[in-house]
Scaffold this motif. Sequence first.
Motif, PDB file in Angstrom:
ATOM      1  N   ASN A  67       0.842  -1.201   0.000  1.00  0.00           N
ATOM      2  CA  ASN A  67       0.000   0.000   0.000  1.00  0.00           C
ATOM      3  C   ASN A  67       0.875   1.248   0.000  1.00  0.00           C
ATOM      4  O   ASN A  67       0.983   1.957   0.994  1.00  0.00           O
ATOM      5  N   ILE A  68       1.485   1.510  -1.127  1.00  0.00           N
ATOM      6  CA  ILE A  68       2.396   2.636  -1.276  1.00  0.00           C
ATOM      7  C   ILE A  68       1.564   3.897  -1.504  1.00  0.00           C
ATOM      8  O   ILE A  68       0.633   3.895  -2.304  1.00  0.00           O
ATOM      9  N   ASN A  69       1.909   4.964  -0.800  1.00  0.00           N
ATOM     10  CA  ASN A  69       1.261   6.259  -0.974  1.00  0.00           C
ATOM     11  C   ASN A  69       2.336   7.320  -1.113  1.00  0.00           C
ATOM     12  O   ASN A  69       2.939   7.733  -0.117  1.00  0.00           O
ATOM     13  N   VAL A  70       2.609   7.732  -2.349  1.00  0.00           N
ATOM     14  CA  VAL A  70       3.618   8.762  -2.599  1.00  0.00           C
ATOM     15  C   VAL A  70       3.131   9.713  -3.682  1.00  0.00           C
ATOM     16  O   VAL A  70       2.286   9.359  -4.508  1.00  0.00           O
ATOM     17  N   LYS A  91       0.130  10.401  -8.834  1.00  0.00           N
ATOM     18  CA  LYS A  91       0.495  10.002  -7.481  1.00  0.00           C
ATOM     19  C   LYS A  91       0.228   8.507  -7.373  1.00  0.00           C
ATOM     20  O   LYS A  91      -0.473   7.927  -8.208  1.00  0.00           O
ATOM     21  N   ILE A  92       0.810   7.909  -6.374  1.00  0.00           N
ATOM     22  CA  ILE A  92       0.541   6.496  -6.110  1.00  0.00           C
ATOM     23  C   ILE A  92      -0.259   6.443  -4.817  1.00  0.00           C
ATOM     24  O   ILE A  92       0.186   6.944  -3.780  1.00  0.00           O
ATOM     25  N   GLU A  93      -1.433   5.865  -4.908  1.00  0.00           N
ATOM     26  CA  GLU A  93      -2.339   5.773  -3.766  1.00  0.00           C
ATOM     27  C   GLU A  93      -2.763   4.318  -3.605  1.00  0.00           C
ATOM     28  O   GLU A  93      -3.281   3.722  -4.547  1.00  0.00           O
ATOM     29  N   GLN A  94      -2.521   3.786  -2.428  1.00  0.00           N
ATOM     30  CA  GLN A  94      -2.833   2.382  -2.151  1.00  0.00           C
ATOM     31  C   GLN A  94      -2.162   1.447  -3.160  1.00  0.00           C
ATOM     32  O   GLN A  94      -2.741   0.448  -3.578  1.00  0.00           O
ATOM     33  N   GLY A  95      -0.959   1.825  -3.594  1.00  0.00           N
ATOM     34  CA  GLY A  95      -0.199   0.993  -4.522  1.00  0.00           C
ATOM     35  C   GLY A  95      -0.640   1.095  -5.968  1.00  0.00           C
ATOM     36  O   GLY A  95      -0.159   0.359  -6.819  1.00  0.00           O
ATOM     37  N   GLN A  96      -1.544   2.025  -6.263  1.00  0.00           N
ATOM     38  CA  GLN A  96      -2.059   2.192  -7.627  1.00  0.00           C
ATOM     39  C   GLN A  96      -1.700   3.570  -8.168  1.00  0.00           C
ATOM     40  O   GLN A  96      -1.749   4.569  -7.450  1.00  0.00           O
ATOM     41  N   LEU A  97      -1.376   3.627  -9.462  1.00  0.00           N
ATOM     42  CA  LEU A  97      -1.084   4.886 -10.127  1.00  0.00           C
ATOM     43  C   LEU A  97      -2.389   5.642 -10.340  1.00  0.00           C
ATOM     44  O   LEU A  97      -3.357   5.101 -10.867  1.00  0.00           O
ATOM     45  N   VAL A  98      -2.417   6.912  -9.928  1.00  0.00           N
ATOM     46  CA  VAL A  98      -3.617   7.737 -10.046  1.00  0.00           C
ATOM     47  C   VAL A  98      -3.243   9.032 -10.763  1.00  0.00           C
ATOM     48  O   VAL A  98      -2.273   9.691 -10.394  1.00  0.00           O
ATOM     49  N   TYR A  99      -4.030   9.382 -11.787  1.00  0.00           N
ATOM     50  CA  TYR A  99      -3.808  10.634 -12.508  1.00  0.00           C
ATOM     51  C   TYR A  99      -4.453  11.764 -11.721  1.00  0.00           C
ATOM     52  O   TYR A  99      -5.635  11.696 -11.371  1.00  0.00           O
TER      53      TYR A  99
END
Length: 115
Positions: A67-70, A91-99
């Motif tokens: 669960n990476i959040n960066v 950004k990376i939220e809960q291990g997922q790439l988010v635009y």
Amino acid sequence: MFNKDKSGKSIILLVIVICVMTFTLIFVSRFFNNNGNDKAEEEAFKLNVYEYYLEIEDYKNRNTEQNINVCGIELKSVIPDIIETDMSKFKIEQGQLVYIGNDEKERQWTNEVKI
């Protein structure tokens, strides 16, 4: 005298037709060139996003943390090859790439890329 007026009108009409045809050709060529550029831009963006997904998966495989959040500059720790301009778009939220950018085309393109 009647003949001179007619030939003068013909020349003016010919010049107008040439101008209209020139502007039409310029418009059509720019229209088609922009479509080609948009497609190339889309493909390049999608390729980058795909590579970002792969790097995130690689990071998760090397680390126990899932669960990476960066965001921002911290993205470099997970995605070393991220383009500097993309650091403000993702950004990376809960291990997922988010635009998180403002461009709707890029948002749609990001959603179309899946691993």
